[in-house]
Design a protein around this motif. Structure first.
Motif, PDB file in Angstrom:
ATOM      1  N   SER A  18       0.832  -1.207   0.000  1.00  0.00           N
ATOM      2  CA  SER A  18       0.000   0.000   0.000  1.00  0.00           C
ATOM      3  C   SER A  18       0.859   1.247   0.000  1.00  0.00           C
ATOM      4  CB  SER A  18      -0.932  -0.010   1.214  1.00  0.00           C
ATOM      5  OG  SER A  18      -1.749  -1.158   1.215  1.00  0.00           O
ATOM      6  N   ARG A  19       1.905   1.239   0.820  1.00  0.00           N
ATOM      7  CA  ARG A  19       2.783   2.403   0.878  1.00  0.00           C
ATOM      8  C   ARG A  19       3.485   2.613  -0.453  1.00  0.00           C
ATOM      9  NH1 ARG A  19       7.418   2.357   5.324  1.00  0.00           N
ATOM     10  NH2 ARG A  19       8.500   1.129   3.752  1.00  0.00           N
ATOM     11  N   ALA A  20       3.987   1.522  -1.050  1.00  0.00           N
ATOM     12  CA  ALA A  20       4.661   1.641  -2.337  1.00  0.00           C
ATOM     13  C   ALA A  20       3.701   2.139  -3.413  1.00  0.00           C
ATOM     14  CB  ALA A  20       5.272   0.301  -2.731  1.00  0.00           C
ATOM     15  N   THR A  21       2.436   1.669  -3.353  1.00  0.00           N
ATOM     16  CA  THR A  21       1.451   2.105  -4.338  1.00  0.00           C
ATOM     17  C   THR A  21       1.182   3.595  -4.226  1.00  0.00           C
ATOM     18  OG1 THR A  21       0.407  -0.079  -4.285  1.00  0.00           O
ATOM     19  CG2 THR A  21      -0.897   1.733  -5.162  1.00  0.00           C
ATOM     20  N   LEU A  22       1.007   4.086  -2.998  1.00  0.00           N
ATOM     21  CA  LEU A  22       0.777   5.523  -2.818  1.00  0.00           C
ATOM     22  C   LEU A  22       1.983   6.337  -3.262  1.00  0.00           C
ATOM     23  CD1 LEU A  22      -1.127   5.753   0.592  1.00  0.00           C
ATOM     24  CD2 LEU A  22      -2.032   6.030  -1.701  1.00  0.00           C
ATOM     25  N   ASP A  23       3.181   5.851  -2.919  1.00  0.00           N
ATOM     26  CA  ASP A  23       4.393   6.579  -3.331  1.00  0.00           C
ATOM     27  C   ASP A  23       4.511   6.644  -4.852  1.00  0.00           C
ATOM     28  OD1 ASP A  23       5.072   7.054  -0.739  1.00  0.00           O
ATOM     29  OD2 ASP A  23       6.522   5.422  -0.576  1.00  0.00           O
ATOM     30  N   MET A  24       4.261   5.510  -5.507  1.00  0.00           N
ATOM     31  CA  MET A  24       4.340   5.487  -6.972  1.00  0.00           C
ATOM     32  C   MET A  24       3.280   6.382  -7.585  1.00  0.00           C
ATOM     33  SD  MET A  24       6.931   3.823  -7.911  1.00  0.00           S
ATOM     34  CE  MET A  24       6.508   3.804  -9.659  1.00  0.00           C
ATOM     35  N   LEU A  26       2.054   9.065  -6.249  1.00  0.00           N
ATOM     36  CA  LEU A  26       2.529  10.436  -6.075  1.00  0.00           C
ATOM     37  C   LEU A  26       3.605  10.787  -7.089  1.00  0.00           C
ATOM     38  CD1 LEU A  26       2.678  10.811  -2.184  1.00  0.00           C
ATOM     39  CD2 LEU A  26       1.376  12.238  -3.764  1.00  0.00           C
ATOM     40  N   VAL A  27       4.522   9.859  -7.317  1.00  0.00           N
ATOM     41  CA  VAL A  27       5.598  10.125  -8.280  1.00  0.00           C
ATOM     42  C   VAL A  27       5.016  10.362  -9.680  1.00  0.00           C
ATOM     43  CG1 VAL A  27       7.576   9.087  -9.451  1.00  0.00           C
ATOM     44  CG2 VAL A  27       7.362   8.905  -6.978  1.00  0.00           C
ATOM     45  N   VAL A  28       4.073   9.513 -10.079  1.00  0.00           N
ATOM     46  CA  VAL A  28       3.458   9.667 -11.406  1.00  0.00           C
ATOM     47  C   VAL A  28       2.696  10.980 -11.500  1.00  0.00           C
ATOM     48  CG1 VAL A  28       1.730   8.702 -12.967  1.00  0.00           C
ATOM     49  CG2 VAL A  28       3.347   7.194 -11.806  1.00  0.00           C
ATOM     50  N   VAL A  47       9.842  19.734  -5.723  1.00  0.00           N
ATOM     51  CA  VAL A  47      10.093  19.927  -4.297  1.00  0.00           C
ATOM     52  C   VAL A  47       8.846  19.587  -3.488  1.00  0.00           C
ATOM     53  CG1 VAL A  47      10.634  21.638  -2.520  1.00  0.00           C
ATOM     54  CG2 VAL A  47      11.887  21.656  -4.683  1.00  0.00           C
ATOM     55  N   ALA A  48       7.694  20.061  -3.960  1.00  0.00           N
ATOM     56  CA  ALA A  48       6.444  19.744  -3.260  1.00  0.00           C
ATOM     57  C   ALA A  48       6.160  18.244  -3.300  1.00  0.00           C
ATOM     58  CB  ALA A  48       5.291  20.522  -3.896  1.00  0.00           C
ATOM     59  N   GLY A  49       6.468  17.593  -4.426  1.00  0.00           N
ATOM     60  CA  GLY A  49       6.261  16.153  -4.524  1.00  0.00           C
ATOM     61  C   GLY A  49       7.133  15.372  -3.562  1.00  0.00           C
ATOM     62  N   VAL A  53       5.766  12.826  -0.655  1.00  0.00           N
ATOM     63  CA  VAL A  53       6.209  11.444  -0.470  1.00  0.00           C
ATOM     64  C   VAL A  53       6.758  11.248   0.943  1.00  0.00           C
ATOM     65  CG1 VAL A  53       7.893   9.720  -1.203  1.00  0.00           C
ATOM     66  CG2 VAL A  53       6.657  11.058  -2.911  1.00  0.00           C
ATOM     67  N   GLY A  54       7.520  12.224   1.437  1.00  0.00           N
ATOM     68  CA  GLY A  54       8.041  12.138   2.800  1.00  0.00           C
ATOM     69  C   GLY A  54       6.926  12.084   3.832  1.00  0.00           C
ATOM     70  N   ALA A  55       5.846  12.847   3.600  1.00  0.00           N
ATOM     71  CA  ALA A  55       4.716  12.835   4.534  1.00  0.00           C
ATOM     72  C   ALA A  55       4.044  11.465   4.568  1.00  0.00           C
ATOM     73  CB  ALA A  55       3.711  13.914   4.139  1.00  0.00           C
ATOM     74  N   VAL A  56       3.892  10.817   3.398  1.00  0.00           N
ATOM     75  CA  VAL A  56       3.299   9.478   3.362  1.00  0.00           C
ATOM     76  C   VAL A  56       4.209   8.473   4.052  1.00  0.00           C
ATOM     77  CG1 VAL A  56       2.622   7.599   1.825  1.00  0.00           C
ATOM     78  CG2 VAL A  56       1.959   9.937   1.287  1.00  0.00           C
TER      79      VAL A  56
END
Length: 376
Positions: A18-24, A26-28, A47-49, A53-56
């Protein structure tokens, strides 16, 4: 990495996924945002992205262990970064004279608001009111006309609501998986407690009465001896001896009945137990192929081997092979090497008097328990 992955529980694996999915995601999203804005605003969105990602990553809901390392500074830093980029976009959008610059600033501000909803607002108590407030604030901040302000606020609310809903569904899935894990653990504890209560009840019912009679007759024999009636005292002590022998015999029968097991029953029990932990057991051969003198010890092999699979692996499949010259039980995804396991040592001690041997083979991907005996 293979051993580490196999050592994770089912809920931890789903949490990592789940964490990897949210991070990916966000990256996309950030990459798409940066491409559509261009110029210096792309750098601001990157920078905002990173902050999002750090917040997640800092959320305890996605930690792989129950005691995650404290990173209290990450969430405030991410919040400040996102707020700073949003305010910079607002200032530029209000002061810039070029319409293209204003449009880029408005787009950047909207994007940053959506990123904040994705990574921070979704985890707040009053998240939907916060989504509405942030959407209205973004529309007012880039107000050039009623139509432009309404469009900006609406677009921010729609996209923000979508990403918040996605995050909430992910958190709901995590809670469901964790509840299932807890239910399995509670079920296993209840089964152990039920078996202990059953044995204690049988021990009390079968042996307790004999021991009570022994105590009473011993007390009576002592009283008779003190009063000088030695003949009756001797008679009572003889009966005490008889009761003691009978009680010991009954206790042995109880233990044998408790520990005596049937091979076919153990195979069926192993399939049921492994199925409860999402492991499929394939049986090759038939219990009838096992020589009669090895039936009981073979049943113990099945029981102890199944217990080891449940306690020392995250197996999804196991194979039990039964034959005239021996048997084997293999499973995938073991938790490291076998180590010193008292259960396996006990099996070896049971096998030795029968002339049978025990051997184990362990690798990162498979654990194999093999029993060999002389075929007669």
């Amino acid at each position: 990495m293979t051993s580490w992955w196999h050592g994770l529980s089912g809920s931890a694996k789903f949490r990592l996924y789940s964490r990897a999915t949210l991070d990916m995601a966000l990256v996309v999203v950030v990459a798409a945002m940066a491409i559509t804005t261009g110029g210096w605003w792309s750098i601001a969105l990157v920078v905002a992205g990173i902050a999002a990602v750090g917040a997640v990553e800092a959320r305890p809901e996605f930690a792989l262990s129950s005691r995650p390392e404290p990173r209290e500074w990450v969430l405030p830093a991410a919040t400040v970064t996102l707020t700073g980029v949003w305010l910079a976009a607002v200032v530029v959008g209000r002061l810039a004279g070029s319409e293209s610059t204003v449009a880029q600033a408005r787009l950047t501000g909207t994007y940053v608001a959506v990123l904040a909803m994705f990574s921070i607002v979704a985890f707040l108590p009053h998240r939907w009111w916060t989504v509405l407030g942030l959407s209205l604030a973004t529309g007012l901040a880039f107000w050039k006309s009623p139509a432009s302000g309404l469009i900006t606020a609406t677009v921010t609310f729609v996209f923000g609501g979508f990403v918040v809903g996605t995050t909430l569904l992910t958190l709901w899935g995590l809670r469901v998986v964790e509840e299932l894990d807890r239910a399995k653990a509670i079920e296993a504890d209840l089964q152990v407690a039920e078996e202990r209560l059953r044995f204690a009840r049988d021990l009390h019912d079968i042996v307790g009465r004999g021991f009570s009679a022994i105590a009473v007759k011993s007390e009576l024999a002592a009283a008779l001896s003190r009063s000088g009636d030695t003949d009756r005292a001797v008679t009572e002590m003889d009966e005490v001896k008889t009761l003691a022998v009978e009680s010991m015999s009954r206790m042995r029968e109880l233990v044998r009945g408790y520990r005596g097991i049937d091979l076919r029953g153990e195979v069926a029990g192993a399939r049921s137990l492994l199925s409860a932990v999402d492991c499929r057991l394939v049986v090759e051969g038939d219990p009838a192929h096992i020589p009669a003198r090895y039936h009981e010890v073979a049943a113990w092999v099945v029981r102890e081997g199944t217990t080891n699979i449940v306690e020392h692996s995250s197996a999804t499949s196991a194979v039990l092979a039964l034959g005239g010259a021996g048997m084997s039980l293999r499973n995938d995804r073991p938790h490291g090497p076998p180590g010193e396991r008292s259960g396996l040592r006990g099996l070896a001690e049971r096998l030795a008097p029968l002339g049978a041997t025990l051997a184990t083979t362990a690798s990162d991907d498979e654990f194999v328990l093999e029993i060999h005996w002389e075929k007669k």
